[in-house]
Design a protein around this motif. Structure first.
Motif, PDB file in Angstrom:
ATOM      1  N   UNK A  60      23.043  19.510  36.320  1.00 15.34           N
ATOM      2  CA  UNK A  60      24.072  20.413  36.847  1.00 15.34           C
ATOM      3  C   UNK A  60      23.378  21.603  37.497  1.00 15.34           C
ATOM      4  N   UNK A  61      23.883  22.048  38.646  1.00 17.26           N
ATOM      5  CA  UNK A  61      23.212  23.033  39.499  1.00 17.26           C
ATOM      6  C   UNK A  61      23.770  24.444  39.326  1.00 17.26           C
ATOM      7  N   UNK A  62      22.893  25.437  39.543  1.00 22.23           N
ATOM      8  CA  UNK A  62      23.349  26.831  39.452  1.00 22.23           C
ATOM      9  C   UNK A  62      23.607  27.430  40.837  1.00 22.23           C
TER      10      UNK A  62
ATOM     11  N   UNK B 106      17.891  24.917  38.535  1.00 27.28           N
ATOM     12  CA  UNK B 106      17.838  26.265  39.099  1.00 27.28           C
ATOM     13  C   UNK B 106      17.350  26.157  40.542  1.00 27.28           C
ATOM     14  N   UNK B 107      18.147  26.664  41.486  1.00 23.08           N
ATOM     15  CA  UNK B 107      17.869  26.455  42.909  1.00 23.08           C
ATOM     16  C   UNK B 107      17.187  27.629  43.604  1.00 23.08           C
ATOM     17  N   UNK B 108      16.507  28.465  42.845  1.00 21.98           N
ATOM     18  CA  UNK B 108      15.842  29.624  43.442  1.00 21.98           C
ATOM     19  C   UNK B 108      14.799  29.206  44.476  1.00 21.98           C
TER      20      UNK B 108
ATOM     21  N   UNK C  22      13.054  35.406  39.927  1.00 22.73           N
ATOM     22  CA  UNK C  22      14.460  35.050  39.735  1.00 22.73           C
ATOM     23  C   UNK C  22      14.583  33.820  38.840  1.00 22.73           C
ATOM     24  N   UNK C  23      13.752  32.813  39.093  1.00 27.61           N
ATOM     25  CA  UNK C  23      13.800  31.586  38.289  1.00 27.61           C
ATOM     26  C   UNK C  23      13.437  31.872  36.840  1.00 27.61           C
TER      27      UNK C  23
ATOM     28  N   UNK D 211      15.034  21.940  32.107  1.00 26.57           N
ATOM     29  CA  UNK D 211      15.115  22.832  33.262  1.00 26.57           C
ATOM     30  C   UNK D 211      14.525  22.144  34.491  1.00 26.57           C
ATOM     31  N   UNK D 212      15.258  22.146  35.578  1.00 24.07           N
ATOM     32  CA  UNK D 212      14.861  21.466  36.804  1.00 24.07           C
ATOM     33  C   UNK D 212      14.719  22.499  37.915  1.00 24.07           C
TER      34      UNK D 212
END
Length: 257
Positions: free
Chosen positions: A111-113, A153-155, A166-167, A182-183
């Protein structure tokens, strides 16, 4: 707890990183099983493109369920499903989607942030997203559902300024919100990967990229899971285009055999 969930979770604790074969249909899933992979995961982009949609929850969740069920019924490997933003606006809606997947025998989800707004992908507010995760986890626990939640986490994917900082801040929050893994797609610098791995107790997942270190290096700096994303799907169809172009050029099928 299901056997598949326990098996999948254990694969994240082995010495060597878990190499995930990212699939989009039964044929691709069977190929990875034949090659001895220990687990597979869906690529949301690859499945969307297969069904004629763009990535980003453009296809109906029912279509995703159909493909996932066909894949799950065709292989014996633990299967993780990319649910993008969760296909829901509330924790209850997203949790209900996860429950439907778990009933199919799915071992984990991504699931994406991030989210799309006016065609642009943006990071969600980290506090709101972590609260959403906590609520989802609570609902699943009350329902007796055990499934591996890999939080993306899409940072780095968004190439935002100070992506490492940020990540790092976000994964600390996600750790406390029920994440099992954590991806960080698009992280490639060895020093940054090592920094993240050293600051979390959860298994770290990275993704295929041109500048990503090899598997041996990734193991040494603490990576526990390596994904392929949509890249092999893209490579397969580029190869198809190339061979068909050659067939037409030579006016013969000799190049196929």
């Amino acid at each position: 707890m299901t056997i598949m969930y326990l098996k999948f979770k254990e694969l994240h604790n082995q010495t060597k990183p878990l190499i995930i074969g990212n699939v989009w249909n039964v044929q691709s899933a069977k190929t990875f099983e034949k090659l001895g992979f220990k687990a597979i995961g869906t690529s949301s982009a690859a499945i969307a493109h297969t069904l004629g949609y763009e990535d980003g929850e453009q296809m109906p969740f029912s279509d995703l369920l159909f493909i996932v069920e066909r894949i799950k019924n065709s292989v014996s490997l633990p299967l993780s499903v990319d649910i993008e933003f969760g296909y829901g606006n509330t924790a209850i809606e997203i949790a209900n989607n996860i429950i439907l997947l778990e009933k199919l025998g799915i071992a984990g989800i991504n699931i994406e942030d991030s989210f799309f707004e006016n065609g642009e992908r943006k990071l969600k507010d980290s506090i709101h997203f972590s609260q959403l995760l906590q609520e989802i986890k609570s609902i699943l626990t009350l329902q007796g559902i055990s499934i591996f939640i890999n939080v993306r986490c899409d940072a780095f994917l968004l190439n935002i300024p100070n992506a490492l900082k940020v990540a790092t801040e976000r994964i600390k929050i996600y750790e406390q919100s029920g994440a099992d893994g954590l991806f960080l797609p698009c992280i490639t610098k060895e020093s940054e990967i090592a920094t993240i791995a050293s600051q979390t107790k959860l298994p770290l997942n990275v993704m295929c990229m041109p500048e990503l270190p090899n598997f041996e290096r990734l193991e040494k700096i603490g990576v526990k899971r390596i994904s392929m994303g949509n890249f092999l799907n893209g490579y397969a169809y580029t190869s198809l285009e190339n061979i068909v172009t050659k067939i037409l050029s030579e006016q013969s099928f000799n190049s196929v055999f």
